[in-house]
Structures are given as structure tokens and as C-alpha cells.
Design a protein around this motif. Structure first.
Motif, short mmCIF file in Angstrom:
data_model
loop_
_atom_site.label_atom_id
_atom_site.label_comp_id
_atom_site.label_asym_id
_atom_site.label_seq_id
_atom_site.Cartn_x
_atom_site.Cartn_y
_atom_site.Cartn_z
N PHE A 1 0.79 -1.23 0.04
CA PHE A 1 -0.08 0.04 0.10
C PHE A 1 1.15 1.21 0.11
O PHE A 1 2.02 1.29 0.51
CB PHE A 1 -0.93 -0.03 1.22
N ASN A 2 0.22 2.28 -0.68
CA ASN A 2 1.34 3.48 -0.97
C ASN A 2 1.93 4.13 0.40
O ASN A 2 3.02 4.16 0.40
CB ASN A 2 0.46 4.43 -1.36
N ARG A 3 1.14 4.35 1.52
CA ARG A 3 1.86 4.78 2.89
C ARG A 3 2.85 3.66 3.35
O ARG A 3 3.84 4.17 3.82
CB ARG A 3 0.69 5.14 3.93
N MET A 4 2.77 2.67 3.24
CA MET A 4 3.71 1.43 3.65
C MET A 4 4.70 1.30 2.74
O MET A 4 5.91 1.44 3.27
CB MET A 4 3.01 0.01 3.70
N ASP A 5 4.40 1.59 1.57
CA ASP A 5 5.59 1.53 0.61
C ASP A 5 6.53 2.61 0.61
O ASP A 5 7.71 2.40 0.67
CB ASP A 5 5.11 1.42 -0.93
N GLN A 6 6.05 3.72 1.01
CA GLN A 6 6.88 4.84 1.29
C GLN A 6 7.73 4.65 2.54
O GLN A 6 9.01 5.27 2.62
CB GLN A 6 6.24 6.28 1.84
N LEU A 7 7.49 3.94 3.53
CA LEU A 7 8.20 3.27 4.45
C LEU A 7 9.40 2.63 4.28
O LEU A 7 10.32 2.39 5.13
CB LEU A 7 7.34 2.93 5.88
N LYS A 8 9.30 1.88 3.06
CA LYS A 8 10.16 0.73 2.78
C LYS A 8 10.62 -0.21 3.88
O LYS A 8 11.78 -0.49 4.34
CB LYS A 8 11.43 1.63 2.41
N VAL A 9 9.68 -0.87 4.25
CA VAL A 9 9.59 -1.97 5.12
C VAL A 9 9.49 -3.25 4.62
O VAL A 9 8.63 -3.29 3.59
CB VAL A 9 8.50 -1.68 6.44
N SER A 10 9.86 -4.43 5.40
CA SER A 10 9.74 -5.80 4.92
C SER A 10 8.48 -6.32 5.78
O SER A 10 7.97 -5.59 6.76
CB SER A 10 11.00 -6.54 5.25
N VAL A 11 7.97 -7.51 5.35
CA VAL A 11 7.03 -8.22 6.14
C VAL A 11 7.52 -8.61 7.46
O VAL A 11 6.71 -8.33 8.44
CB VAL A 11 6.88 -9.67 5.37
N GLU A 12 9.07 -8.81 7.80
CA GLU A 12 9.44 -9.29 8.76
C GLU A 12 9.12 -7.76 9.82
O GLU A 12 8.94 -8.08 10.76
CB GLU A 12 10.70 -9.59 9.06
N ASP A 13 9.69 -6.63 9.31
CA ASP A 13 9.50 -5.36 9.97
C ASP A 13 8.24 -5.10 10.31
O ASP A 13 7.70 -4.69 11.60
CB ASP A 13 10.08 -4.14 9.17
N THR A 14 7.25 -5.44 9.69
CA THR A 14 5.92 -5.24 9.85
C THR A 14 5.53 -6.02 10.82
O THR A 14 4.58 -5.81 11.79
CB THR A 14 5.10 -5.44 8.46
N ALA A 15 5.70 -7.56 10.66
CA ALA A 15 5.30 -8.37 11.86
C ALA A 15 5.77 -7.92 13.31
O ALA A 15 5.07 -8.02 14.22
CB ALA A 15 5.69 -9.74 11.43
N LYS A 16 6.97 -7.57 13.14
CA LYS A 16 7.50 -7.12 14.52
C LYS A 16 6.97 -5.82 15.04
O LYS A 16 6.62 -5.89 16.35
CB LYS A 16 9.10 -6.76 14.38
N ALA A 17 6.64 -4.97 14.64
CA ALA A 17 5.78 -3.71 14.80
C ALA A 17 4.37 -4.15 15.25
O ALA A 17 3.84 -3.31 16.12
CB ALA A 17 5.77 -2.86 13.81
N LEU A 18 3.74 -5.37 14.79
CA LEU A 18 2.25 -5.41 15.04
C LEU A 18 2.25 -6.37 16.35
O LEU A 18 1.27 -6.77 16.71
CB LEU A 18 1.69 -6.32 13.90
N GLU A 19 3.41 -6.86 16.81
CA GLU A 19 3.50 -7.81 17.96
C GLU A 19 2.78 -7.15 19.31
O GLU A 19 2.10 -7.96 20.02
CB GLU A 19 5.05 -8.17 18.62
N SER A 20 2.59 -5.89 19.44
CA SER A 20 2.21 -5.41 20.65
C SER A 20 0.86 -4.74 20.34
O SER A 20 0.06 -4.02 20.96
CB SER A 20 3.12 -4.17 20.94
N SER A 21 0.39 -4.82 19.16
CA SER A 21 -1.11 -4.40 18.96
C SER A 21 -2.31 -4.94 19.51
O SER A 21 -2.19 -6.39 19.53
CB SER A 21 -1.23 -4.60 17.26
N GLU A 22 -3.08 -4.08 20.11
CA GLU A 22 -4.15 -4.96 20.90
C GLU A 22 -5.36 -5.15 20.06
O GLU A 22 -6.44 -5.64 20.22
CB GLU A 22 -4.49 -3.99 21.86
N ILE A 23 -5.43 -4.64 18.59
CA ILE A 23 -6.64 -4.72 17.75
C ILE A 23 -6.14 -5.71 16.45
O ILE A 23 -7.32 -5.97 15.82
CB ILE A 23 -7.30 -3.42 17.17
#
Length: 142
Positions: free
Chosen positions: A50-72
């Protein structure tokens, strides 16, 4: 777990927005992806395209790590997919929960994260939209 980086915060906030009560009901593409999976999961490879995520230049692994603490949001066991962990909530009429702000300089488009941070001093911000002219130029309102 130590302090999360600013990038991890941006990733988590953006993906939580995609799956939020305010966005998901309107997002035909993402809503279809959710409904296509019997358990409601969406591949993180799609999310990071997605555009906003593509601008961040992140990987699937980076994204999974960031979502570990998500409550939703909940990651799949293989950490390759994500879904909401709570059902959608009906928010009520848009007009009753929206704020229209004008007076921004239309010479330069403000950073959407800066606008969100400024208004968080007054309460929870679910969404920020920077309005644009038909030409695509920022029109000074949010």
C-alpha cells in the motif's frame, strides 16, 4: 521488550488504521481481501505494498515485529498474515465525529503525522485527511 522505534510506531499505527473501524468499512479492496480468507487474514506482503507503507520501505518481517504489541490486530502463526482481533464497531454518522480545519498554508502540504499529533492533544484521532484540489495540490484544509 525495549522501546519501540519511531518506524515501528509508524508501521503499527498505519496498519491499525487500515483495519480500523473508520477505514475498513470504506476500503473495498481490503474488505474483499479480509472476506476472501475464511479466518479474515490478509497477507502482510499485500499490506506493505500500500502507498503509505511502501513509502516507509519496510519488509514483512519489520511489519510483523511492529504489530506484535497491537491490541486490535493479530498475526498468523507464521507471521506472514494479519487480521483484526476484534469485530468491527458501528461508529455512527460521520458528521457527528468529524472536525473540519482550515487555515493551513496551501503553499506546502503538511505532514499527516504532524497534523494527527497536533490534534491528539484534544482527544483520540481516528483519521486525518488532507484535502486537495482536483489538480492534486493541497487546498489548506484537513
Amino acid at each position: 521488550m525495549g522501546e519501540k522505534s519511531e518506524l515501528e510506531d509508524k508501521i503499527k499505527r498505519q496498519v491499525e488504521y487500515y483495519f480500523s473501524d473508520v477505514n475498513l468499512p470504506k476500503d473495498k479492496f481490503l474488505k474483499k481481501k479480509v472476506s476472501d480468507d475464511p479466518n479474515g487474514y490478509v497477507d502482510l506482503s499485500i499490506i506493505i505494498s500500500f502507498n503509505r507503507m511502501d513509502q516507509l520501505k519496510v519488509s514483512v518481517e519489520d511489519t510483523a515485529k511492529a504489530l506484535e504489541s497491537s491490541e486490535i490486530l493479530q498475526l498468523s502463526e507464521d507471521r506472514q498474515r494479519v487480521k483484526r482481533s476484534t469485530p468491527l464497531v458501528e461508529l455512527g454518522p460521520f458528521e457527528e465525529r468529524a472536525v473540519y480545519v482550515s487555515g493551513f498554508s496551501s503553499d506546502a502540504s503538511p505532514d499527516i503525522d504532524d497534523v494527527r499529533k497536533a490534534f491528539e492533544a484534544f482527544g483520540k484521532v481516528l483519521s486525518v485527511k488532507l484535502r486537495k484540489h482536483a489538480t492534486g495540490a493541497f487546498n489548506g484544509t484537513a
